[in-house]
Design an enzyme around this catalytic site. Sequence first.
Site, PDB file in Angstrom:
ATOM      1  N   ASP A 135      17.252   9.433 -12.334  1.00 18.20           N
ATOM      2  CA  ASP A 135      16.322  10.274 -11.592  1.00 18.20           C
ATOM      3  C   ASP A 135      15.030   9.402 -11.029  1.00 18.20           C
ATOM      4  O   ASP A 135      14.131   8.339 -11.189  1.00 18.20           O
ATOM      5  CB  ASP A 135      15.792  11.152 -12.017  1.00 18.20           C
ATOM      6  CG  ASP A 135      15.276  12.314 -11.116  1.00 18.20           C
ATOM      7  OD1 ASP A 135      16.251  12.295  -9.908  1.00 18.20           O
ATOM      8  OD2 ASP A 135      14.257  12.749 -11.888  1.00 18.20           O
ATOM      9  N   TYR A 137      12.548   9.001  -6.876  1.00 19.54           N
ATOM     10  CA  TYR A 137      10.987   9.737  -6.656  1.00 19.54           C
ATOM     11  C   TYR A 137      10.781   9.222  -5.731  1.00 19.54           C
ATOM     12  O   TYR A 137       9.659   8.413  -5.144  1.00 19.54           O
ATOM     13  CB  TYR A 137      10.250   9.234  -7.889  1.00 19.54           C
ATOM     14  CG  TYR A 137       8.984  10.053  -7.966  1.00 19.54           C
ATOM     15  CD1 TYR A 137       9.176  11.617  -7.609  1.00 19.54           C
ATOM     16  CD2 TYR A 137       7.483   9.608  -8.072  1.00 19.54           C
ATOM     17  CE1 TYR A 137       8.125  12.438  -8.050  1.00 19.54           C
ATOM     18  CE2 TYR A 137       6.374  10.944  -7.721  1.00 19.54           C
ATOM     19  CZ  TYR A 137       6.831  11.992  -7.922  1.00 19.54           C
ATOM     20  OH  TYR A 137       5.591  12.358  -8.131  1.00 19.54           O
ATOM     21  N   HIS A 142       7.535  14.936  -1.558  1.00 22.11           N
ATOM     22  CA  HIS A 142       7.067  15.349  -2.597  1.00 22.11           C
ATOM     23  C   HIS A 142       5.943  14.366  -3.353  1.00 22.11           C
ATOM     24  O   HIS A 142       5.606  14.474  -4.062  1.00 22.11           O
ATOM     25  CB  HIS A 142       8.712  15.128  -3.343  1.00 22.11           C
ATOM     26  CG  HIS A 142       9.233  15.457  -4.609  1.00 22.11           C
ATOM     27  ND1 HIS A 142       8.369  16.677  -4.871  1.00 22.11           N
ATOM     28  CD2 HIS A 142       8.732  15.363  -6.030  1.00 22.11           C
ATOM     29  CE1 HIS A 142       8.538  16.879  -6.503  1.00 22.11           C
ATOM     30  NE2 HIS A 142       8.841  15.613  -6.776  1.00 22.11           N
ATOM     31  N   LYS A 262      13.255  17.451 -18.787  1.00 24.52           N
ATOM     32  CA  LYS A 262      13.707  17.545 -17.621  1.00 24.52           C
ATOM     33  C   LYS A 262      15.470  17.501 -18.833  1.00 24.52           C
ATOM     34  O   LYS A 262      16.456  17.129 -17.714  1.00 24.52           O
ATOM     35  CB  LYS A 262      14.059  16.385 -17.031  1.00 24.52           C
ATOM     36  CG  LYS A 262      12.235  16.499 -16.243  1.00 24.52           C
ATOM     37  CD  LYS A 262      12.930  16.427 -14.958  1.00 24.52           C
ATOM     38  CE  LYS A 262      11.813  16.347 -14.116  1.00 24.52           C
ATOM     39  NZ  LYS A 262      11.791  16.648 -12.917  1.00 24.52           N
ATOM     40  N   THR A 358      13.139  14.718  -6.201  1.00 23.69           N
ATOM     41  CA  THR A 358      12.723  16.342  -4.570  1.00 23.69           C
ATOM     42  C   THR A 358      13.083  15.304  -3.667  1.00 23.69           C
ATOM     43  O   THR A 358      11.899  14.927  -2.979  1.00 23.69           O
ATOM     44  CB  THR A 358      11.932  16.310  -5.373  1.00 23.69           C
ATOM     45  OG1 THR A 358      11.942  16.713  -6.684  1.00 23.69           O
ATOM     46  CG2 THR A 358      11.437  18.336  -5.343  1.00 23.69           C
TER      47      THR A 358
END
Length: 424
Positions: A135, A137, A142, A262, A358
């Site tokens: 994941d 970022y 965000h 998560k 996100t």
Amino acid sequence: MPLAANNPELKSWVHVPAGSDFPIQNLPFGIFKTRYLSAVAGVAIGDYVLDLVYLHENGYLDGLGLPPGIFNQKHLNDFIALGRKTTRAVRNRISELLRADVDELQQNIAAREIALIPVTEVQMQLPVQIPNYTDFYSSEEHATNVGSMFRDPKNALLPNWKHLPVGYHGRASSIVVSGTNLHRPKGQIKLPDSDLPVFCPSQKLDFELELAFITGKQNPLGTHITTAEAEEYIFGFVLFNDWSARDIQQWEYVPLGPFLGKNFGSTISPWIVTLDALEPFRVQGPEQFPHVLPYLAASGKKNFDINLEVLIQPEDGELTTVCRSNAKYLYWNVNQQLAHQTINGCNVQVGDLYASGTISGPSPGSYGSLLELSWNGQRPLQLANGAHRKFLEDGDAVVIKGFAEKDGVRIGFGLCEGKILPAL
Ligand code: CA
């Protein structure tokens, strides 16, 4: 040269309703089953799924170098591992078979009846077996919002943020396909008025609006993938909801990062939209300053103009759109993410999933999580039924939609949907 299968002029003999995510220019791949068929590979067209096992076994895909049984599998890994040249040839051939000016399948009524299955009769499955999940970022908006909320609005971005695509290794085993409901996680939470943690259901359950790419090629351990080579490794994209328990996350994440806040579940949309289908929607990403190190340099149109939307549906209530964002806002592009992931010699595998992080846009209505939309609970949202939300409640369903649109062609992803059940 533009790909023939992307030609906006193409029309299919299969009826494609207005506003459908799946015109002949899309042709995403997925895995489905029916009452009569175990899990096999298919392609979406309008309100139908085209059975690739049937097409392959009946000679419609001859001459493309496909091994026997390649579509008669419960995951697409072996198919996408054939490489982009082959998967592109298959998409081109399916495009040809579905074209209104091509009779081959159109005029074979018996074959059509078997090969095209109404979407109401299928259950979509996880399209790939996912060996690894990262994941990132990569949204500056965000990262800035979260940094402003929990650290310092004047120095919201940490010093590394504009030098590398920050990421962490997530949990692949709990990634589920759209339509799978999840129980509210329980965990250690430290409430503001206490020095000690308690163990209880999360009170700050959130969604994260993300886009993820799936790799179709591996690199040997010890080698790296350059930004120029990255696209040979990317098969396609799915929508991704990285469900997050903010209270569990806030207590546990220091100093090693996200863990149980998560990994209780992440949801993907079932159809993999190919990189080929998204080619016409390339756009220039945000200007990157300071300049990145040479191994991260990637010029040209590396972002994608994909409209993204999040809706919440409470139990017995109607859907409310709570966020409208766009993948084009991402600061770090997929070429840079893959180059960074492998620059130390890390090997990617076929079926790996790499999520964007996100995707928030510049305006408050484009924030991609409830954490940002409600500003950590300070500004509750109002839903269409009058109810308010700081974070998700039991019975809430979250629906993510995504589509690119240009020249009258809409390339959509279908739904990425899941409902929160009470804690066990
Ligand atoms: Ca995330």
